[in-house]
Design a protein around this motif. Structure first.
Motif, mmCIF file in Angstrom:
data_model
loop_
_atom_site.group_PDB
_atom_site.id
_atom_site.type_symbol
_atom_site.label_atom_id
_atom_site.label_comp_id
_atom_site.label_asym_id
_atom_site.label_seq_id
_atom_site.Cartn_x
_atom_site.Cartn_y
_atom_site.Cartn_z
ATOM 1 N N GLU A 179 -5.898 8.609 -8.127
ATOM 2 C CA GLU A 179 -5.444 8.170 -6.958
ATOM 3 C C GLU A 179 -4.506 10.039 -6.802
ATOM 4 O O GLU A 179 -4.923 10.976 -6.153
ATOM 5 C CB GLU A 179 -4.837 8.071 -7.274
ATOM 6 C CG GLU A 179 -5.040 6.584 -6.146
ATOM 7 C CD GLU A 179 -4.444 5.357 -5.855
ATOM 8 O OE1 GLU A 179 -3.494 5.071 -6.160
ATOM 9 O OE2 GLU A 179 -5.103 4.411 -5.174
ATOM 10 N N GLY B 271 0.664 -1.393 -0.243
ATOM 11 C CA GLY B 271 0.049 0.076 -0.033
ATOM 12 C C GLY B 271 0.313 1.110 -0.160
ATOM 13 O O GLY B 271 0.301 2.388 -0.037
ATOM 14 N N LEU C 244 -4.623 -0.744 3.651
ATOM 15 C CA LEU C 244 -4.760 -0.881 2.242
ATOM 16 C C LEU C 244 -4.335 -1.779 1.511
ATOM 17 O O LEU C 244 -4.856 -2.507 0.834
ATOM 18 C CB LEU C 244 -3.985 0.758 1.349
ATOM 19 C CG LEU C 244 -4.523 1.780 1.698
ATOM 20 C CD1 LEU C 244 -4.215 3.258 1.237
ATOM 21 C CD2 LEU C 244 -6.341 2.100 1.255
ATOM 22 N N THR D 36 -9.271 4.224 5.174
ATOM 23 C CA THR D 36 -8.988 3.167 4.735
ATOM 24 C C THR D 36 -9.573 1.751 5.184
ATOM 25 O O THR D 36 -9.740 1.002 4.472
ATOM 26 C CB THR D 36 -7.676 3.020 4.667
ATOM 27 O OG1 THR D 36 -6.655 3.041 5.638
ATOM 28 C CG2 THR D 36 -7.336 4.336 3.690
ATOM 29 N N SER E 160 -1.100 2.971 5.243
ATOM 30 C CA SER E 160 -1.351 2.088 4.051
ATOM 31 C C SER E 160 -1.696 0.145 4.239
ATOM 32 O O SER E 160 -2.536 -0.140 4.068
ATOM 33 C CB SER E 160 0.461 1.422 3.969
ATOM 34 O OG SER E 160 0.987 2.916 3.139
ATOM 35 N N ARG F 228 -0.465 10.139 -0.504
ATOM 36 C CA ARG F 228 -1.016 10.748 0.827
ATOM 37 C C ARG F 228 -0.248 11.956 1.559
ATOM 38 O O ARG F 228 -0.477 13.127 2.002
ATOM 39 C CB ARG F 228 -1.558 9.728 1.318
ATOM 40 C CG ARG F 228 -1.542 10.097 2.832
ATOM 41 C CD ARG F 228 -3.900 11.447 2.649
ATOM 42 N NE ARG F 228 -4.399 11.527 4.152
ATOM 43 C CZ ARG F 228 -4.841 12.696 4.032
ATOM 44 N NH1 ARG F 228 -5.485 13.546 3.252
ATOM 45 N NH2 ARG F 228 -5.537 12.938 4.821
ATOM 46 N N ARG G 136 -6.878 4.251 -12.799
ATOM 47 C CA ARG G 136 -6.490 4.451 -11.531
ATOM 48 C C ARG G 136 -5.324 5.566 -11.526
ATOM 49 O O ARG G 136 -4.916 6.006 -11.084
ATOM 50 C CB ARG G 136 -6.705 3.604 -11.259
ATOM 51 C CG ARG G 136 -5.365 3.132 -10.433
ATOM 52 C CD ARG G 136 -5.126 1.604 -9.463
ATOM 53 N NE ARG G 136 -4.699 1.375 -8.461
ATOM 54 C CZ ARG G 136 -2.844 1.611 -8.253
ATOM 55 N NH1 ARG G 136 -2.523 1.477 -9.374
ATOM 56 N NH2 ARG G 136 -2.449 1.289 -7.348
ATOM 57 N N LYS H 83 -10.481 6.835 1.564
ATOM 58 C CA LYS H 83 -9.254 7.665 1.216
ATOM 59 C C LYS H 83 -8.959 8.577 1.857
ATOM 60 O O LYS H 83 -8.163 8.672 2.298
ATOM 61 C CB LYS H 83 -8.454 7.223 -0.471
ATOM 62 C CG LYS H 83 -8.540 5.765 -0.983
ATOM 63 C CD LYS H 83 -7.686 5.518 -2.132
ATOM 64 C CE LYS H 83 -7.521 4.176 -2.585
ATOM 65 N NZ LYS H 83 -7.596 3.768 -3.503
ATOM 66 N N GLU I 12 2.234 3.066 -2.115
ATOM 67 C CA GLU I 12 2.120 4.166 -3.989
ATOM 68 C C GLU I 12 1.418 4.923 -3.132
ATOM 69 O O GLU I 12 1.448 6.139 -2.944
ATOM 70 C CB GLU I 12 0.920 3.403 -4.387
ATOM 71 C CG GLU I 12 2.748 2.032 -5.564
ATOM 72 C CD GLU I 12 2.200 1.647 -7.101
ATOM 73 O OE1 GLU I 12 2.029 2.070 -7.763
ATOM 74 O OE2 GLU I 12 1.592 0.860 -6.587
ATOM 75 N N THR I 13 0.064 4.333 -2.650
ATOM 76 C CA THR I 13 -1.300 5.544 -1.754
ATOM 77 C C THR I 13 -0.546 6.256 -1.113
ATOM 78 O O THR I 13 -1.016 7.543 -0.783
ATOM 79 C CB THR I 13 -2.223 4.770 -1.874
ATOM 80 O OG1 THR I 13 -3.081 3.372 -2.887
ATOM 81 C CG2 THR I 13 -3.753 5.308 -1.281
#
Length: 498
Positions: free
Chosen positions: A293, A61, A236, A377, A233, A68, A289, A372, A63-64
Motif C-alpha cells: 500500500e 478503512g 473501504l 473505492t 474510506s 491516501r 500488503r 484505490k 489506514e488506507t
C-alpha cells in the motif's frame, strides 16, 4: 526496477513481524489442540472470527485513508492527517468498549458465552486497543520505519506466546507442585479464557510501547479533513467488512448450519486447526500488503511508464512466490501436519483448497490498486459484496451436505470470482500490462509439479521429501532463469588462474 527492489526489501522486513510472528503464533496450535478438545477450540475459532470482523469495523478503512491523504497534494502536513486519524479512532474505540460493557449480558448470550461473559469483555477491550494502535503502526509504515514496526509486532507476539505458555502449561504444573504460588490468581476452570487474557495483556503492552508515536505528535483535529477521509474510506469499510466476512463468515455460519451443536463446534475446531496450516499463504499476503500500500501510493506520484511496469512486475513476482509457498506446504504436509494433534488429521483435505483460495485473494488484492489510485473505492465494495454473496450461498448450499469442506470450496469460488471480475473491470478503467501469459505458464508448471509430487509415495518419508524437494527446487530455478535473476551462489565471471 528500483521500486520493485524497495518493495521486496520492505516486504522482507515486514515479513519478519508478519510471517515469523504468525509462525510463532502458529506454533501454539499444537498446544491448543493437545490441551483443549475440538469443541473448546471451536469456541476459540468462533470468537476470533467475530473479533476479526469487529476490528475491521473499528478501523473503518482509516489506514488506507491515512496513506491516501498523507500523500495527497492538497494536504502537505502529514502530521495533521495523522493526529486527526488518531483522535477519530481513539473516540470510536472508547465508545465501542463503553457500549459493549453496557450491554455485556445480552451480547454474551448472542455469542453463546452467557456462562463466560468475561471472555467477551476481555476480547472487546483487546480489539478496541488494536483498532486504536492501527494508526500509529500505519504512521510507522508511512515514515518507512519498518524495523521499529517489526520490533513492536514481534514483542507483541512474543509476549502473547509467553503468556499462553505461562497460563496453559506453567500454571497448571505449579498448581500441582507449589499451589501457593498461583492459586491466588489462577483458576483451572477459566480454561480457554487464558488465551483471550494473554491477547489482552499483549495488546495493552503494545499500546504502552507506542506512546512515543502517540504523544510525540502535536495534536490537531481537522473536521473537514476527517469528513473527506471518511468519505474516501467508507467504501473501504464496506469492502473490509465484506472481505473479512468472506474470510470468517464460514466459521460463524458453520455452527448454524450443522444440526448437532456439539458436532458443529467439533467440526469448527477441526476446520480451524487445519486452516492454520494453510495460514502460511496468509502470512505472506499480509507481509506483502504492509509494504504494497505505501509502495503503490508513493509510485503513483511519479510519472512515466515505469510506475505501470512496477505494478505489473509486483503482480508477477507475487504470483511466483505464492506458487513456491503453495508447493512447499503441500510437498512437506506429511511433516507439517504434526503441528496439530492427530485427532485433527481428518481435516487435512481442506489445506490445498484453502491455500489456492488465499492465493486468489492475494491476486485480488494486487488488482485492487486501480480503484484505490483512481479514488473509485466503491468498486472494491461491489466486488467484496459479490464475493460475500457467493460465500454465503456456497456455505448454505454445501455445509449441510459436506460439512467444513463446504466452507473451503465456497472460499475458493468467492476469491476466484472476485479476482476475475476485478481484472475485467480494471482492464478498461485502469489498464496495466500484466504478463498473463507468463503467469499462466508458471501456474501450469506448478500444477504439473504438484500432481507429480502428490503421486510420489515411497515407504520412506525422507526419500519422498527428497524427491519433492527436487521438484520444488526445479520450479524455483525455472523462475529464476526465466526472470533472469542471478543465482547468488553462481559467480558469472570467475577468475581464471591467479
Amino acid at each position: 526496477m528500483a521500486g520493485i527492489k524497495s518493495l521486496a526489501k520492505d516486504t522482507a522486513v515486514y515479513g519478519i513481524s508478519s510471517i515469523v510472528g504468525r509462525f510463532l503464533n502458529w506454533c501454539l496450535v499444537p498446544l491448543y489442540t493437545n490441551v483443549f478438545s475440538s469443541g473448546e477450540y471451536g469456541v476459540v475459532t468462533y470468537l476470533y472470527a467475530i473479533v476479526a470482523m469487529a476490528l475491521i469495523v473499528l478501523t473503518y478503512g482509516m489506514e488506507t485513508g491515512f496513506f491516501r491523504f498523507a500523500n495527497h497534494d492538497r494536504y502537505k502536513d502529514a502530521g495533521e492527517v495523522y493526529s486527526t486519524s488518531l483522535i477519530s479512532l481513539g473516540c470510536t474505540s472508547t465508545l465501542f468498549f463503553a457500549v459493549l460493557m453496557l450491554f455485556l449480558n445480552p451480547v454474551s448470550r448472542a455469542l453463546d458465552c452467557a456462562s463466560n461473559p468475561e471472555y467477551v469483555w476481555i476480547m472487546a477491550l483487546a480489539v478496541a486497543i488494536d483498532a486504536y494502535t492501527s494508526i500509529p503502526f500505519a504512521y510507522l509504515r508511512f515514515c518507512n520505519r519498518a524495523m521499529r514496526f517489526a520490533m513492536l509486532k514481534l514483542v507483541n507476539i512474543g509476549l502473547n506466546i509467553g503468556l499462553n505458555l505461562f497460563f496453559i502449561l506453567l500454571c497448571p504444573w505449579l498448581l500441582k507442585v507449589a499451589p501457593e504460588t498461583v492459586d491466588w490468581f489462577y483458576s483451572p476452570g477459566f480454561g480457554i479464557g487464558y488465551i483471550f487474557l494473554a491477547n489482552l495483556i499483549a495488546s495493552a503492552a503494545t499500546l504502552f510501547m507506542l506512546l512515543p508515536e502517540i504523544t510525540g505528535v502535536r495534536f490537531r483535529f481537522n473536521f473537514t479533513l476527517l469528513k473527506e477521509m471518511i468519505r474516501y474510506s467508507f467504501p473501504l469499510l464496506i469492502l473490509g467488512i465484506a472481505g473479512i466476512m468472506n474470510q470468517t463468515v464460514d466459521k460463524i455460519l458453520l455452527p448454524m448450519l450443522v444440526a448437532d451443536k456439539a458436532d458443529a463446534m467439533s467440526q469448527l475446531g477441526i476446520y480451524g486447526a487445519n486452516y492454520k496450516i494453510a495460514i502460511i499463504m496468509v502470512m505472506f499476503i499480509q507481509a506483502f500488503r504492509f509494504a504494497y500500500e505505501p509502495f503503490i501510493f508513493s509510485q503513483n506520484r511519479s510519472r512515466g511508464e515505469d510506475k505501470v511496469k512496477s505494478y505489473a512486475d509486483a503482480m508477477k513476482y507475487f504470483f511466483i512466490f505464492a506458487l513456491v509457498i503453495f508447493l512447499a506446504v503441500m510437498f512437506y504436509l506429511p511433516v507439517l501436519r504434526y503441528f496439530i494433534a492427530p485427532a485433527y488429521f481428518s481435516g487435512l483435505k481442506v489445506v490445498p483448497v484453502i491455500m489456492i483460495a488465499e492465493l486468489a485473494f492475494g491476486i485480488f488484492f494486487n488488482l485492487s490498486l486501480w480503484y484505490k489510485l483512481s479514488d473509485c473505492t466503491i468498486w472494491g465494495t461491489w466486488f467484496s459484496l459479490m464475493g460475500l454473496a457467493i460465500t454465503l450461498l456456497g456455505n448454505i448450499l454445501l455445509v449441510p451436505h459436506i460439512g467444513y469442506m463446504g466452507c473451503a470450496w465456497a472460499a475458493l469460488a468467492c476469491y476466484c470470482t472476485m479476482a476475475v471480475v476485478s481484472y475485467m473491470v480494471g482492464r478498461k478503467r485502469f489498464p496495466i500490462p500484466y504478463q498473463l501469459g507468463r503467469m499462466g505458464c508458471y501456474m501450469a508448471i506448478a500444477a504439473v509439479l504438484y500432481c507429480a509430487g502428490m503421486l510420489v509415495e515411497t515407504p520412506y518419508l525422507a526419500l519422498t521429501l527428497f524427491i519433492r524437494t527436487v521438484l520444488l527446487v526445479f520450479f524455483v530455478v525455472i523462475a529464476l532463469r526465466t526472470e533472469r535473476i542471478p543465482l547468488p551462489f553462481i559467480n558469472k565471471n570467475p577468475k581464471r588462474g591467479l
